[in-house]
Structure formats: C-alpha cells, structure tokens
Design an enzyme around this catalytic site. Structure first.
Site, PDB file in Angstrom:
ATOM      1  N   GLN A 145       1.422   6.646  -6.383  1.00 42.82           N
ATOM      2  CA  GLN A 145      -0.083   7.442  -6.273  1.00 42.82           C
ATOM      3  C   GLN A 145       0.379   8.931  -6.269  1.00 42.82           C
ATOM      4  O   GLN A 145       1.093   9.261  -5.575  1.00 42.82           O
ATOM      5  CB  GLN A 145      -0.353   6.982  -4.634  1.00 42.82           C
ATOM      6  CG  GLN A 145      -1.814   7.723  -4.305  1.00 42.82           C
ATOM      7  CD  GLN A 145      -1.994   7.382  -2.898  1.00 42.82           C
ATOM      8  OE1 GLN A 145      -1.154   7.687  -1.978  1.00 42.82           O
ATOM      9  NE2 GLN A 145      -3.348   6.860  -2.674  1.00 42.82           N
ATOM     10  N   ALA A 157       1.951   8.855  -1.703  1.00 44.32           N
ATOM     11  CA  ALA A 157       1.431   9.910  -2.136  1.00 44.32           C
ATOM     12  C   ALA A 157       2.300  10.992  -2.617  1.00 44.32           C
ATOM     13  O   ALA A 157       2.981  11.394  -1.730  1.00 44.32           O
ATOM     14  CB  ALA A 157       0.222  10.302  -0.933  1.00 44.32           C
ATOM     15  N   SER A 201       0.774  -1.144  -0.049  1.00 45.08           N
ATOM     16  CA  SER A 201      -0.003   0.018   0.037  1.00 45.08           C
ATOM     17  C   SER A 201       0.799   1.358   0.223  1.00 45.08           C
ATOM     18  O   SER A 201       1.841   1.181   0.788  1.00 45.08           O
ATOM     19  CB  SER A 201      -1.016  -0.021   1.373  1.00 45.08           C
ATOM     20  OG  SER A 201      -2.137   0.612   1.176  1.00 45.08           O
ATOM     21  N   PRO A 202       0.264   2.369  -0.701  1.00 47.66           N
ATOM     22  CA  PRO A 202       1.481   3.528  -0.654  1.00 47.66           C
ATOM     23  C   PRO A 202       1.522   3.760   0.848  1.00 47.66           C
ATOM     24  O   PRO A 202       0.581   4.222   1.519  1.00 47.66           O
ATOM     25  CB  PRO A 202       0.428   4.533  -1.449  1.00 47.66           C
ATOM     26  CG  PRO A 202      -1.008   3.993  -1.348  1.00 47.66           C
ATOM     27  CD  PRO A 202      -0.821   2.355  -1.403  1.00 47.66           C
ATOM     28  N   CYS A 261       3.622   7.006   2.850  1.00 48.44           N
ATOM     29  CA  CYS A 261       4.417   8.406   2.956  1.00 48.44           C
ATOM     30  C   CYS A 261       5.573   8.086   3.920  1.00 48.44           C
ATOM     31  O   CYS A 261       5.311   7.359   4.642  1.00 48.44           O
ATOM     32  CB  CYS A 261       3.772   9.618   3.631  1.00 48.44           C
ATOM     33  SG  CYS A 261       2.207  10.205   2.614  1.00 48.44           S
ATOM     34  N   TYR A 294      -8.230  14.258   1.379  1.00 46.22           N
ATOM     35  CA  TYR A 294      -7.269  15.180   0.674  1.00 46.22           C
ATOM     36  C   TYR A 294      -8.184  15.881  -0.531  1.00 46.22           C
ATOM     37  O   TYR A 294      -9.257  15.499  -0.695  1.00 46.22           O
ATOM     38  CB  TYR A 294      -6.020  14.351   0.069  1.00 46.22           C
ATOM     39  CG  TYR A 294      -5.117  13.956   1.391  1.00 46.22           C
ATOM     40  CD1 TYR A 294      -4.488  14.623   2.244  1.00 46.22           C
ATOM     41  CD2 TYR A 294      -4.891  12.295   1.498  1.00 46.22           C
ATOM     42  CE1 TYR A 294      -3.663  14.172   3.360  1.00 46.22           C
ATOM     43  CE2 TYR A 294      -4.210  12.004   2.561  1.00 46.22           C
ATOM     44  CZ  TYR A 294      -3.772  12.941   3.368  1.00 46.22           C
ATOM     45  OH  TYR A 294      -2.974  12.187   4.374  1.00 46.22           O
ATOM     46  N   LEU A 321      -6.066  -3.099   8.043  1.00 46.52           N
ATOM     47  CA  LEU A 321      -6.308  -4.242   9.353  1.00 46.52           C
ATOM     48  C   LEU A 321      -6.266  -5.781   8.565  1.00 46.52           C
ATOM     49  O   LEU A 321      -6.763  -6.574   9.113  1.00 46.52           O
ATOM     50  CB  LEU A 321      -7.200  -3.967  10.119  1.00 46.52           C
ATOM     51  CG  LEU A 321      -7.252  -2.724  10.928  1.00 46.52           C
ATOM     52  CD1 LEU A 321      -8.280  -2.551  11.970  1.00 46.52           C
ATOM     53  CD2 LEU A 321      -5.866  -2.478  11.448  1.00 46.52           C
ATOM     54  N   ARG A 363      -7.740   5.525  -5.451  1.00 50.26           N
ATOM     55  CA  ARG A 363      -7.993   4.990  -4.197  1.00 50.26           C
ATOM     56  C   ARG A 363      -9.088   6.057  -3.880  1.00 50.26           C
ATOM     57  O   ARG A 363      -8.929   7.292  -3.975  1.00 50.26           O
ATOM     58  CB  ARG A 363      -6.683   5.023  -3.270  1.00 50.26           C
ATOM     59  CG  ARG A 363      -6.941   5.005  -1.707  1.00 50.26           C
ATOM     60  CD  ARG A 363      -5.880   4.783  -0.873  1.00 50.26           C
ATOM     61  NE  ARG A 363      -5.436   3.424  -0.775  1.00 50.26           N
ATOM     62  CZ  ARG A 363      -4.723   2.898   0.178  1.00 50.26           C
ATOM     63  NH1 ARG A 363      -4.358   3.535   0.928  1.00 50.26           N
ATOM     64  NH2 ARG A 363      -4.587   1.578   0.354  1.00 50.26           N
TER      65      ARG A 363
HETATM   66  C1  LIG Z   1       3.453   5.251   7.327  1.00 48.30           C
HETATM   67  C2  LIG Z   1       2.289   5.402   6.556  1.00 48.30           C
HETATM   68  C3  LIG Z   1       2.179   5.976   5.473  1.00 48.30           C
HETATM   69  C4  LIG Z   1       0.787   6.020   4.723  1.00 48.30           C
HETATM   70  N1  LIG Z   1       0.724   6.829   3.648  1.00 48.30           N
HETATM   71  C5  LIG Z   1      -0.242   6.771   2.727  1.00 48.30           C
HETATM   72  C6  LIG Z   1      -0.094   7.270   1.255  1.00 48.30           C
HETATM   73  O1  LIG Z   1       0.760   7.955   1.155  1.00 48.30           O
HETATM   74  N2  LIG Z   1      -1.298   7.090   0.794  1.00 48.30           N
HETATM   75  C7  LIG Z   1      -2.507   6.516   0.818  1.00 48.30           C
HETATM   76  O2  LIG Z   1      -3.440   6.210   0.206  1.00 48.30           O
HETATM   77  N3  LIG Z   1      -2.373   5.982   2.336  1.00 48.30           N
HETATM   78  C8  LIG Z   1      -1.085   5.818   3.102  1.00 48.30           C
HETATM   79  N4  LIG Z   1      -1.147   5.187   4.182  1.00 48.30           N
HETATM   80  C9  LIG Z   1      -2.232   4.292   4.678  1.00 48.30           C
HETATM   81  C10 LIG Z   1      -2.152   2.895   3.946  1.00 48.30           C
HETATM   82  O3  LIG Z   1      -1.800   2.825   2.602  1.00 48.30           O
HETATM   83  C11 LIG Z   1      -3.157   1.936   4.335  1.00 48.30           C
HETATM   84  O4  LIG Z   1      -4.213   2.070   3.572  1.00 48.30           O
HETATM   85  C12 LIG Z   1      -3.547   1.951   6.027  1.00 48.30           C
HETATM   86  O5  LIG Z   1      -2.314   2.133   6.573  1.00 48.30           O
HETATM   87  C13 LIG Z   1      -4.504   0.809   6.324  1.00 48.30           C
HETATM   88  O6  LIG Z   1      -3.835  -0.323   5.920  1.00 48.30           O
HETATM   89  P1  LIG Z   1      -2.986  -1.295   7.278  1.00 48.30           P
HETATM   90  O7  LIG Z   1      -4.077  -1.726   8.139  1.00 48.30           O
HETATM   91  O8  LIG Z   1      -2.398  -2.560   6.283  1.00 48.30           O
HETATM   92  O9  LIG Z   1      -1.942  -0.422   7.716  1.00 48.30           O
HETATM   93  C14 LIG Z   1      -0.082   5.293   5.012  1.00 48.30           C
HETATM   94  C15 LIG Z   1      -0.180   4.525   6.254  1.00 48.30           C
HETATM   95  C16 LIG Z   1       1.074   4.321   7.018  1.00 48.30           C
HETATM   96  C17 LIG Z   1       1.307   3.349   8.093  1.00 48.30           C
END
Ligand SMILES: Cc1cc2nc3c(=O)[nH]c(=O)nc-3n(C[C@H](O)[C@H](O)[C@H](O)COP(=O)(O)O)c2cc1C
Length: 362
Positions: A99, A57, A22-23, A25, A183, A303, A231
């Site tokens: 992204q 992002a 997943s993207p 930052c 956003y 999750l 997304r």
């Molecule tokens: C360090 C970090 C940076 C993130 N940056 C982005 C981002 O750049 N773009 C985005 O759409 N979501 C971003 N997210 C959200 C994740 O892509 C993901 O959708 C969210 O953490 C839920 O998934 P998970 O439960 O596997 O962590 C970020 C999450 C984390 C932990």
C-alpha cells in the site's frame, strides 16, 4: 465447498484463497527502510496460508509517512530492502502487495504506543504536515497542515508514480493506493477536510480530481497484468462527510480509468467517530452495495474474526476478499485454522511442507 478457500484470479495474479493480510504499519523502519522485522511479520503470515499479504502504508515521500518509523518507497535503498521480503512471501504461495500513500495532515505523529499524537513542531523529529486546506484534523492531531499548492499536487502525483515503479521493481504484483482513513488522498475527497476553492475543492468533481488523476498516472506505469487497487474510505459516518452515493460514483469513475478492485473502508476524516456502526463485519454491507452498484470486485475488512463469518461474506457475494488485521496478529495461522473449522479437505495443505508434513491428519 468453501468459497473462502476457492481461488480468485484477478488480472494475472492468482490467489489461493480469499484471506488477505490487511496492511498494518509496524512503525519499525529506519529512514523508511524495511528490515528483518518486516520480513518476519509479513513472511509469517504468508507461511500461515493467507493468499495475499499486503505491506503497510508506505510513504511516497518522507513527509508522507505517518510516523518516523513508517516504511517508504521514495528511494532505491528502500526498494532494494523490500526485495527479499517480497521474494519470501511469494516463495510461500502468497501474492505480495504493498500500500503506498501519503499521510497528509495526520503525518508527523508518534508511534501508537508512544502517544499516537502529533510530534510537537519544535521537536527535531517533526515535519510539516500537508493537507488540502489549512484545517487541522483535531483531537490528538492538532497541527494545522500546509495547504498544498497546485505544483505540490502535481509533484505528489509524480511521487506516487515513482513509488509505484519502485514497488514493481521490488517484485510486488499487487498495488494498493491509500485513499482511506483520513490520509492525504482521502482528505481531498472529504468536505470535512477539503475547503479549497480551486479545481481541487468544492464540488464532487473537484474533490474527486486528485484521486482520479493519481490513479490514472499510476495506471500508466503499473502493468496491466497486475491489479491496481485502492483502499477507499467510502463513508465518514459523519453528516459533514461525503455521502455514500459520491463514493459509488467515484469508484465508477476510477474503474473507467483502470481500477481493478476496491477495498471498502472508512473515512476517518474527523476524530468524531460516534456515527460508526461498530459491530462484527459491519462494513460488509457497504462492500456489497459498492460491488452491486459499481460492478467491481471488492475486498472488505473490519471486525472479521471468525472463519464462518469470513466464509459467509464471500459466499453471499458481499466481497471477493476478506481483509484481516487484528485476527492475523492474534493468529498468523488463521487460514489454516479456518480451513479446519470449515471442514476443508486436507487443511494442512494451506501450510508449506515444512509444517504441513507434520500436521497432516491432525
Ligand atoms: C497494527 C495496525 C496497523 C495498521 N496499519 C494500517 C495501514 O498501514 N494501512 C491501512 O490501510 N490500515 C491499517 N490498519 C487498519 C487495518 O488494515 C484494518 O483495516 C483494521 O484494523 C480493521 O480490521 P480488523 O478489524 O481485522 O483489525 C492497521 C491496523 C492495525 C491493527
């Protein structure tokens, strides 16, 4: 036979399994230029066996970054810096995605570990956030955005197009438009943030306009052979946000304009997240509904941490791809470990030869 470890072909891009990074930052760029951190972060996850690695992002303008440390694609220096990262990811069997987006009223913030709040307007590092209306997000992001003129909306779309072209030039083969998480694009769609009275606000048709126009403009320059995805925050889980039915209708209309896949996420247009039904893989049923009602491939995250859970989501047809963030930070070799846990034959083959050779039979 594991469905999680079956291939997926979307347009001309073949994915070796259904696990996507997943993207995320990294807040580690300078002037929007990615560096060795991004190479190692994304490269390690390609090595670990994910089929698609999506870079964070990335701002289509300097003001579109969330923090001063976010990456960009508004100039050629940034595009050139992405190139070796993309090459590395692809050389190790993963597809390379990025992204692109604009952070809107949530822009000009401190890094999460430095406060996660708006940089005070008086600070020389700060800039003026933009939004559909002069309505602040609230909470730790109190700055009132400048409500965009129609000229600025047209320019934003040109900025998305220019960034898409640079992404293509850098070698990316999978593009994600950031229409989620409160956003800029998402905030135009949500009645919580969008109080406009012109053709970009009010009715569903008007709130959807910026998203539809932006996708169409990008599709015109993004090759048909490569997936163009979004997304989208399909629900704010807030009674004042857009209803799920509107999100489904939006996806149908985006699909008619060339959308290839939707990554189903949340709105986050308000600091009040009390309505979110947090729990393991809680977004999967939403992805399933969109897949069924809009008849479009879906990806879903949130999750998802266990191999069997990821397997079930794909096997039940709730989503075509699972998006992992925290779990991939915890374990960049999650795909290898999942292959072992699911009894996939020759799980070591998920890894490149440099590692696979030594892990055969373990
Ligand atoms: C360090 C970090 C940076 C993130 N940056 C982005 C981002 O750049 N773009 C985005 O759409 N979501 C971003 N997210 C959200 C994740 O892509 C993901 O959708 C969210 O953490 C839920 O998934 P998970 O439960 O596997 O962590 C970020 C999450 C984390 C932990």
């Amino acid at each position: 036979m594991s469905k999680l470890f079956s291939e997926l072909k979307l347009k001309d891009v073949s994915l070796r399994n259904r696990i996507v990074v997943s993207p995320m930052c990294q807040y580690s760029a300078e002037e929007g230029v990615p560096n060795e951190w991004h190479l190692v972060h994304l490269g390690a996850r390609a090595i670990g066996g994910a089929s698609l690695v999506i870079a964070e992002a990335t701002g289509v303008t300097p003001e579109g970054r969330i923090t001063p440390g976010c990456t960009g694609l508004w100039n050629d220096e940034q595009a050139a810096a992405w190139e070796p990262i993309v090459k590395f990811v692809k050389r190790h069997g993963a597809a390379a995605g990025i992204q692109i987006g604009h952070a809107g009223r949530k822009a000009s913030a401190n890094r999460p570990w430095e406060g996660d709040d708006h940089i005070p307007a008086s600070d020389p590092r700060a800039w003026e956030p933009l939004g559909p209306s002069a309505v602040a997000f609230g909470g730790n992001l109190p700055r009132v955005p400048h409500d965009m003129s129609k000229d600025e909306i047209a320019q934003l779309q040109r900025d998305f197009v220019a960034a898409a072209k640079r992404a293509l030039g850098a070698g990316f083969e999978w593009l994600v438009l950031h229409f989620a998480h409160g956003y800029l694009a998402q905030s135009f769609f949500s009645p919580i943030a969008n109080k406009r009275t012109d053709e970009y606000g009010g009715s569903f048709e008007n709130r959807a306009r910026l998203l539809l126009e932006t996708l169409s403009a990008v599709r015109a320059v993004w090759p048909e052979k490569y997936p163009l995805t979004i997304r989208l925050g399909v629900s704010d889980f807030n009674p004042e946000g857009q209803p799920m039915e509107e999100s489904i209708e939006l996806v149908k209309q985006l699909k008619a304009k060339g959308l290839d896949l939707i990554d189903v996420s949340l709105g986050f247009n308000s600091p009040d997240v009390s309505g979110v039904p947090w729990g393991p893989a809680f977004m999967a049923p939403f992805a399933q509904r969109i897949k069924e009602e809009a008849a479009i491939p879906t990806a879903v995250g949130w999750l998802i941490t266990q191999p069997q859970q990821a397997e079930d989501i794909v096997a039940k047809g709730q989503a075509d791809l699972v998006m992992l963030a925290h779990q991939e930070l915890d374990d960049p070799h999650f795909p290898y470990h999942a292959a072992k846990a699911l009894g996939v034959a020759q799980p070591h083959q998920v890894l490149p030869s440099q590692y696979a050779h030594w892990l055969k039979g373990r």
